[in-house]
Design an enzyme around this catalytic site. Structure first.
Site, PDB file in Angstrom:
ATOM      1  N   SER A  34     -57.499  -8.956   7.637  1.00 31.78           N
ATOM      2  CA  SER A  34     -57.632 -10.293   8.393  1.00 31.78           C
ATOM      3  C   SER A  34     -58.454  -9.675   9.863  1.00 31.78           C
ATOM      4  O   SER A  34     -57.890  -8.707  10.478  1.00 31.78           O
ATOM      5  CB  SER A  34     -56.599 -10.708   9.017  1.00 31.78           C
ATOM      6  OG  SER A  34     -55.736 -11.196   8.139  1.00 31.78           O
ATOM      7  N   HIS A  65     -61.317 -14.445   6.920  1.00 35.46           N
ATOM      8  CA  HIS A  65     -61.762 -13.807   5.675  1.00 35.46           C
ATOM      9  C   HIS A  65     -62.642 -14.156   4.919  1.00 35.46           C
ATOM     10  O   HIS A  65     -62.821 -15.387   4.702  1.00 35.46           O
ATOM     11  CB  HIS A  65     -60.193 -13.680   4.738  1.00 35.46           C
ATOM     12  CG  HIS A  65     -59.173 -12.871   5.032  1.00 35.46           C
ATOM     13  ND1 HIS A  65     -58.877 -11.779   4.519  1.00 35.46           N
ATOM     14  CD2 HIS A  65     -58.160 -13.125   5.899  1.00 35.46           C
ATOM     15  CE1 HIS A  65     -57.786 -11.305   4.823  1.00 35.46           C
ATOM     16  NE2 HIS A  65     -57.430 -12.131   5.742  1.00 35.46           N
ATOM     17  N   HIS A  87     -53.986 -13.704  -0.698  1.00 33.81           N
ATOM     18  CA  HIS A  87     -52.843 -13.165  -0.404  1.00 33.81           C
ATOM     19  C   HIS A  87     -52.005 -14.011  -1.456  1.00 33.81           C
ATOM     20  O   HIS A  87     -52.514 -15.228  -1.878  1.00 33.81           O
ATOM     21  CB  HIS A  87     -52.317 -13.459   0.943  1.00 33.81           C
ATOM     22  CG  HIS A  87     -53.200 -12.930   1.976  1.00 33.81           C
ATOM     23  ND1 HIS A  87     -54.507 -13.188   2.394  1.00 33.81           N
ATOM     24  CD2 HIS A  87     -53.061 -11.728   3.068  1.00 33.81           C
ATOM     25  CE1 HIS A  87     -55.222 -12.621   3.206  1.00 33.81           C
ATOM     26  NE2 HIS A  87     -54.143 -11.562   3.675  1.00 33.81           N
ATOM     27  N   GLU A  90     -51.118 -17.865  -0.375  1.00 34.33           N
ATOM     28  CA  GLU A  90     -52.028 -18.711  -0.642  1.00 34.33           C
ATOM     29  C   GLU A  90     -52.032 -19.422  -1.707  1.00 34.33           C
ATOM     30  O   GLU A  90     -52.471 -20.512  -1.922  1.00 34.33           O
ATOM     31  CB  GLU A  90     -53.391 -18.139  -0.439  1.00 34.33           C
ATOM     32  CG  GLU A  90     -53.833 -17.560   0.781  1.00 34.33           C
ATOM     33  CD  GLU A  90     -55.332 -16.880   0.884  1.00 34.33           C
ATOM     34  OE1 GLU A  90     -56.176 -17.463   0.682  1.00 34.33           O
ATOM     35  OE2 GLU A  90     -55.149 -15.642   0.727  1.00 34.33           O
ATOM     36  N   ALA A 117     -54.376  -6.172   9.007  1.00 37.80           N
ATOM     37  CA  ALA A 117     -53.762  -6.179  10.154  1.00 37.80           C
ATOM     38  C   ALA A 117     -52.116  -6.227  10.023  1.00 37.80           C
ATOM     39  O   ALA A 117     -51.651  -6.969   9.033  1.00 37.80           O
ATOM     40  CB  ALA A 117     -54.352  -7.401  10.759  1.00 37.80           C
ATOM     41  N   SER A 219     -49.718  -7.848   2.912  1.00 41.53           N
ATOM     42  CA  SER A 219     -50.848  -7.812   1.832  1.00 41.53           C
ATOM     43  C   SER A 219     -50.699  -6.130   1.575  1.00 41.53           C
ATOM     44  O   SER A 219     -49.646  -5.838   1.542  1.00 41.53           O
ATOM     45  CB  SER A 219     -52.197  -7.907   2.401  1.00 41.53           C
ATOM     46  OG  SER A 219     -52.516  -6.967   3.375  1.00 41.53           O
ATOM     47  N   ASN A 242     -50.558  -7.041  16.489  1.00 45.67           N
ATOM     48  CA  ASN A 242     -49.543  -7.486  17.634  1.00 45.67           C
ATOM     49  C   ASN A 242     -47.980  -6.551  17.516  1.00 45.67           C
ATOM     50  O   ASN A 242     -48.095  -5.935  16.400  1.00 45.67           O
ATOM     51  CB  ASN A 242     -49.207  -8.968  17.269  1.00 45.67           C
ATOM     52  CG  ASN A 242     -48.588  -9.145  15.562  1.00 45.67           C
ATOM     53  OD1 ASN A 242     -49.444  -9.045  15.216  1.00 45.67           O
ATOM     54  ND2 ASN A 242     -47.450  -9.252  15.463  1.00 45.67           N
ATOM     55  N   HIS A 255     -51.796 -16.357  14.509  1.00 48.65           N
ATOM     56  CA  HIS A 255     -52.941 -15.854  13.746  1.00 48.65           C
ATOM     57  C   HIS A 255     -54.193 -15.507  14.811  1.00 48.65           C
ATOM     58  O   HIS A 255     -54.937 -14.653  14.414  1.00 48.65           O
ATOM     59  CB  HIS A 255     -53.172 -17.119  12.739  1.00 48.65           C
ATOM     60  CG  HIS A 255     -54.286 -16.352  11.606  1.00 48.65           C
ATOM     61  ND1 HIS A 255     -54.087 -15.023  10.870  1.00 48.65           N
ATOM     62  CD2 HIS A 255     -55.403 -16.774  11.270  1.00 48.65           C
ATOM     63  CE1 HIS A 255     -55.238 -14.948  10.177  1.00 48.65           C
ATOM     64  NE2 HIS A 255     -55.920 -15.857  10.536  1.00 48.65           N
TER      65      HIS A 255
HETATM   66  N1  HPA Z   1     -46.000  -9.597  10.764  1.00 47.09           N
HETATM   67  C1  HPA Z   1     -46.266 -10.003   9.599  1.00 47.09           C
HETATM   68  N2  HPA Z   1     -47.663  -9.720   9.225  1.00 47.09           N
HETATM   69  C2  HPA Z   1     -48.688  -9.546  10.070  1.00 47.09           C
HETATM   70  C3  HPA Z   1     -48.440  -9.437  11.401  1.00 47.09           C
HETATM   71  C4  HPA Z   1     -46.824  -9.790  11.785  1.00 47.09           C
HETATM   72  O1  HPA Z   1     -46.434  -9.597  12.823  1.00 47.09           O
HETATM   73  N3  HPA Z   1     -49.330  -9.139  12.295  1.00 47.09           N
HETATM   74  C5  HPA Z   1     -50.564  -9.172  11.311  1.00 47.09           C
HETATM   75  N4  HPA Z   1     -49.863  -9.327  10.087  1.00 47.09           N
END
Ligand code: HPA
Length: 280
Positions: A34, A65, A87, A90, A117, A219, A242, A255
């Site tokens: 991502s 993506h 994923h 999806e 990510a 993923s 994050n 997201h």
């Molecule tokens: N949780 C799950 N999947 C993720 C996160 C998250 O905080 N950040 C990016 N993908």
């Protein structure tokens, strides 16, 4: 159609379609998660193929993506780069999610570099950090969602594959060395895969920390499971987009936040991936 299991015929038909499009034999397969698609832009491309043009390939439906395969050279190495992935959340089967890894291997790839990510669970992590994956917890697989469910594909690997050293020790050491050379601080830790698409509750987060996870995502683990079944060497890199939020700490992740962090993370991951490719 939602194929529950991969067959040699499905893998072969996707592989044959790619062989008609380019002659290069990739040594390294790269999957970009991502918001990390930009890394593919620096490949000296021989072919760029949208996923819908490849038989049986899952199409990515998620923003951030791109959904195309970029084949060419990066740092002198022949590579096959997935600019975006599919994923489980999806609606694809685990088998479909991992078809590209089988095809990469059929095309000649011996090494898989997989990125994602992820949310930071380790309290020391900050958004923008890069984590080299040392190991993973296959929470989604423990619940029964394995991409290896169904008839074993003996040409790739055994029925009961070893996962005791899923993330190649030498590649991890190389990634650490490269990161130091290019001045990018890296963490190393355990990635845990959940099905998603909802983010975690505070109770989920306490549980995931307790069982030893440093970063959480949706993923990577299915793809790594299939790559290891086939005997590929794997390097996994998480971009911490994050950090996990407990009760009363403010709004949870979004997201948009994940994609925004990708703009910081993509150049860092690119520098590490290029450095690793140069040294292979
Ligand atoms: N949780 C799950 N999947 C993720 C996160 C998250 O905080 N950040 C990016 N993908």
């Amino acid at each position: 159609m939602k194929e529950e299991f991969l067959t040699n015929e499905i893998i072969q038909s996707a592989t044959d379609a790619l062989r008609r499009r380019f002659s290069l034999s990739p040594r390294v397969g790269i999957i970009l998660g991502s918001g990390l698609s930009a890394v593919a832009e620096v490949v000296q491309a021989e072919a760029v193929i949208p996923y819908p043009e490849i038989p049986h390939f899952p199409h990515s439906t998620v923003e951030g993506h791109m959904g195309r395969l970029v084949v060419g050279h990066l740092e002198g190495q022949p590579v096959m780069v997935m600019q975006g992935r599919a994923h489980y959340y999806e609606g694809y089967s685990m088998a479909q999610v991992t078809l590209p890894v089988r095809v990469m291997q059929m095309m000649g790839a011996e090494i898989l570099i997989v990125t994602n990510a992820a949310g930071g669970l380790n309290p020391a992590f900050h958004p923008g950090d890069v984590m080299i994956i040392r190991d993973h917890i296959n929470l989604i697989g423990m619940a029964g969602l394995s991409p290896l469910r169904g008839p074993n594909l003996d040409r790739f690997g055994p029925r009961f594959p070893d996962m005791s050293a899923a993330y190649d020790r030498e590649l991890r050491a190389l990634a650490r060395w490269v990161a130091m050379e290019v001045n990018i601080p890296v963490r190393e830790g355990v990635y845990i895969c959940l099905a998603g698409p909802s983010f975690e509750t505070p109770a989920d987060i306490r549980f995931l920390r307790m069982i030893g996870a440093d970063a959480v995502g949706m993923s990577t683990v299915p793809e790594v499971t299939v790559a290891r079944h086939g005997g590929m060497r794997v390097l996994g890199l998480s971009g911490i987009s994050n950090v996990a939020i407990l009760e009363g700490e403010g709004p949870g992740p979004s997201h948009e936040e994940v994609l925004a962090a990708g703009r910081v993370l993509a150049p860092r991951l690119e520098a590490i991936i290029r450095g690793v490719l140069r040294q292979l």
